[in-house]
Design a protein around this motif. Structure first.
Motif, mmCIF file in Angstrom:
data_model
loop_
_atom_site.group_PDB
_atom_site.id
_atom_site.type_symbol
_atom_site.label_atom_id
_atom_site.label_comp_id
_atom_site.label_asym_id
_atom_site.label_seq_id
_atom_site.Cartn_x
_atom_site.Cartn_y
_atom_site.Cartn_z
ATOM 1 N N GLY A 121 -12.574 2.495 -4.428
ATOM 2 C CA GLY A 121 -11.892 1.967 -5.590
ATOM 3 C C GLY A 121 -12.653 2.221 -6.871
ATOM 4 N N THR B 162 1.377 6.737 -6.751
ATOM 5 C CA THR B 162 0.288 7.649 -7.089
ATOM 6 C C THR B 162 0.732 9.098 -6.953
ATOM 7 O OG1 THR B 162 -1.218 6.005 -6.191
ATOM 8 C CG2 THR B 162 -2.111 8.180 -6.593
ATOM 9 N N VAL C 196 2.288 1.674 -3.523
ATOM 10 C CA VAL C 196 1.305 2.165 -4.494
ATOM 11 C C VAL C 196 0.985 3.632 -4.221
ATOM 12 C CG1 VAL C 196 -1.045 1.896 -5.324
ATOM 13 C CG2 VAL C 196 0.333 -0.103 -4.894
ATOM 14 N N ALA C 197 0.905 4.008 -2.929
ATOM 15 C CA ALA C 197 0.648 5.409 -2.601
ATOM 16 C C ALA C 197 1.791 6.288 -3.103
ATOM 17 C CB ALA C 197 0.478 5.560 -1.086
ATOM 18 N N GLY D 269 -3.362 4.336 -10.260
ATOM 19 C CA GLY D 269 -2.699 4.006 -9.008
ATOM 20 C C GLY D 269 -3.630 4.171 -7.820
ATOM 21 N N PHE D 270 -4.443 5.237 -7.860
ATOM 22 C CA PHE D 270 -5.367 5.480 -6.759
ATOM 23 C C PHE D 270 -6.410 4.378 -6.669
ATOM 24 C CE2 PHE D 270 -7.317 8.034 -3.629
ATOM 25 C CZ PHE D 270 -8.676 7.934 -3.790
ATOM 26 N N TYR E 41 -4.844 1.440 -5.149
ATOM 27 C CA TYR E 41 -4.667 1.735 -3.729
ATOM 28 C C TYR E 41 -5.965 1.467 -2.962
ATOM 29 C CZ TYR E 41 -3.962 4.875 0.282
ATOM 30 O OH TYR E 41 -3.872 5.415 1.524
ATOM 31 N N LEU F 81 -6.445 -2.266 -2.547
ATOM 32 C CA LEU F 81 -5.559 -2.828 -1.518
ATOM 33 C C LEU F 81 -6.030 -2.438 -0.123
ATOM 34 C CD1 LEU F 81 -2.064 -2.307 -3.121
ATOM 35 C CD2 LEU F 81 -3.178 -4.455 -2.616
ATOM 36 N N LEU F 82 -6.540 -1.202 0.018
ATOM 37 C CA LEU F 82 -7.068 -0.774 1.312
ATOM 38 C C LEU F 82 -8.234 -1.663 1.736
ATOM 39 C CD1 LEU F 82 -7.263 3.083 1.645
ATOM 40 C CD2 LEU F 82 -5.910 1.476 2.923
ATOM 41 N N VAL G 277 0.835 -1.200 0.000
ATOM 42 C CA VAL G 277 0.000 0.000 0.000
ATOM 43 C C VAL G 277 0.871 1.252 0.000
ATOM 44 C CG1 VAL G 277 -1.591 1.328 1.405
ATOM 45 C CG2 VAL G 277 -2.019 -1.069 1.037
ATOM 46 N N ALA G 278 1.936 1.235 0.818
ATOM 47 C CA ALA G 278 2.825 2.390 0.849
ATOM 48 C C ALA G 278 3.473 2.609 -0.515
ATOM 49 C CB ALA G 278 3.883 2.207 1.927
#
Lengths: 313, 97
Positions: free
Chosen positions: A63, A22, A18-19, A34-35, A38, A41-42, A15-16
């Motif tokens: 999402g 983004t 991908v963030a 990317g968002f 993210y 994944l969240l 997650v980190a």
């Protein structure tokens, strides 16, 4: 370190990453994708924290819906994007420092909670039978904190009115979005014929099952709104004119039903939104189905945008 | 019996994960959009099918098994349609210099 902890660390690191992608992506389109990843994944993280209702909402709205809205925005911004000036390194450094400070503050707050953290979960579980539902999340949303849910729905209608206010004066009440045309024998039309029946059943099921299992009206409504948007994008349906009476009734029936039940509770019972214990579950169901219709219509129209054309060109 | 089913689940899910890995390697290494789409859809669909097959012994009833298979079918449907759409756009694009 056992498997579950390793998995949790892996997902957190992903997650980190991908963030970071983004934020660092140059093209708006790439950042939007990317968002969306993210958000998905969240929702996995929420499942890991045993909050399945939140995971469903995150996947559907964080999402899916937000991704669609951002993609539409990215497309509309494309001609401006190329010529836009990027903020200078000082401004971006300041933004980075402030974001890191907020994240550090949140982490400090969460880590300094007493162990076990103060919680109302036992109190909520204790009175579950009086609300008539078995899922504590639904009980909180529809019984203990029903006022908040009512205000949420009103906020949705206001948000839609905000989007509509972007229209030109002479276009008020017209149809939103462009008229999509797709090959009626193509892949998109095929999907738009096959998926909506399944999607509608799944959406209503997620609402129905939220009484005792994870689910919810919002999550189900998002799926139904997505099915409508799919049909529109495949050219199989056209957006209705926003001035139509039945559409405006559909958009307000949710909060109006909620308000009516609430005032009924005030008049016939103990307080605003007090459900008589014998009728708690039927009342909650009536409110939830009305909310399903409103939220589905509102989300679909939020995706469509402000009105911009009168009829088929 | 339980041990054999557990082994089957581990084997099938690991094989499915391997297919996902192969699809991702194809995504990263193939030269153009069309072949990358091919790697993604074919490998990922087979990977998901293997994961679903591996999870089937662990469900609590025929309805849950049907739900898992329905999920796989939906992913198949949406994945193949979307890859058709992306491929149609990619075919018409000018290749980068």
């Amino acid at each position: 370190m056992n498997g579950a902890t390793a998995f949790a660390f892996g997902i957190a690191a992903l997650v980190a990453a991908v963030a970071a992608f983004t934020v660092a992506a140059r093209a708006t389109f790439a950042a939007t994708i990317g968002f969306t990843a993210y958000g998905l994944l969240l929702s996995l993280i929420w499942v890991g924290l045993a909050a399945v209702d939140v995971a469903l909402a995150e996947a559907a709205i964080g999402g899916g819906l937000t991704g669609v809205l951002l993609l539409g925005t990215a497309t509309r911004l494309q001609p401006i994007d190329a010529a836009a000036e990027r903020p200078g390194p000082a401004l971006r450094g300041l933004a980075a420092v402030l974001s890191a400070a907020v994240a550090a503050g949140l982490a400090a707050a969460v880590l300094s909670l007493p162990d076990p953290a103060p919680t109302l979960a036992p109190a909520a579980a204790e009175h579950l039978t009086a609300t008539g539902v078995g899922n504590p999340v639904t009980a909180v949303l529809m019984a203990y904190r029903a006022t908040d849910t009512l205000l949420e729905k009103v906020v949705l209608v206001l948000a839609l009115a905000g989007v509509w206010s972007l229209a030109r004066d002479d276009m008020w009440g017209a149809r939103p979005g462009p008229r999509y045309r797709a090959d009626p024998k193509g892949a998109l039309a095929f999907l738009a014929r096959l998926l909506p029946p399944v999607g509608i059943v799944v959406g209503v099921f997620i609402l129905w099952v939220s009484a005792d299992e994870p689910g919810g009206a919002f999550q189900g409504a998002t799926i139904i709104a997505a099915m409508w948007q799919l049909s529109v994008m495949a050219g199989l349906a056209d957006e209705p004119a926003l001035g139509r009476g039945w559409l405006r009734l559909l958009l307000t029936i949710g909060p109006l039903t909620f308000l009516a039940v609430g005032l009924g509770g005030l008049w016939l019972g103990a307080a605003f939104l007090a459900y008589p214990p014998a009728f708690a579950k039927p009342l909650i169901l009536v409110i939830e189905f009305a909310m399903l219709a409103t939220v589905a219509a509102t989300l679909a129209l939020l995706m469509a945008g402000p009105p911009q054309r009168r009829s088929d060109p | 019996m339980g041990g054999a089913l557990d082994l089957f689940t581990i084997a099938a899910v690991s094989l499915g994960a391997l297919f996902f890995l192969a699809g991702t390697v194809g995504l990263l290494r193939f030269p153009d959009t069309l072949s990358r789409l091919h790697a993604l859809t074919k490998a990922d669909n087979v990977g998901l099918a293997l994961v679903v097959i591996g999870l089937l012994p662990r469900v609590e009833g025929p309805l849950d098994a049907l739900k898992l298979v329905a999920i796989w079918l939906l992913v198949l449907l949406s994945g193949s349609t979307l890859s058709q759409l992306v491929a149609a756009v990619a075919r018409d694009e000018v290749p980068p210099e």
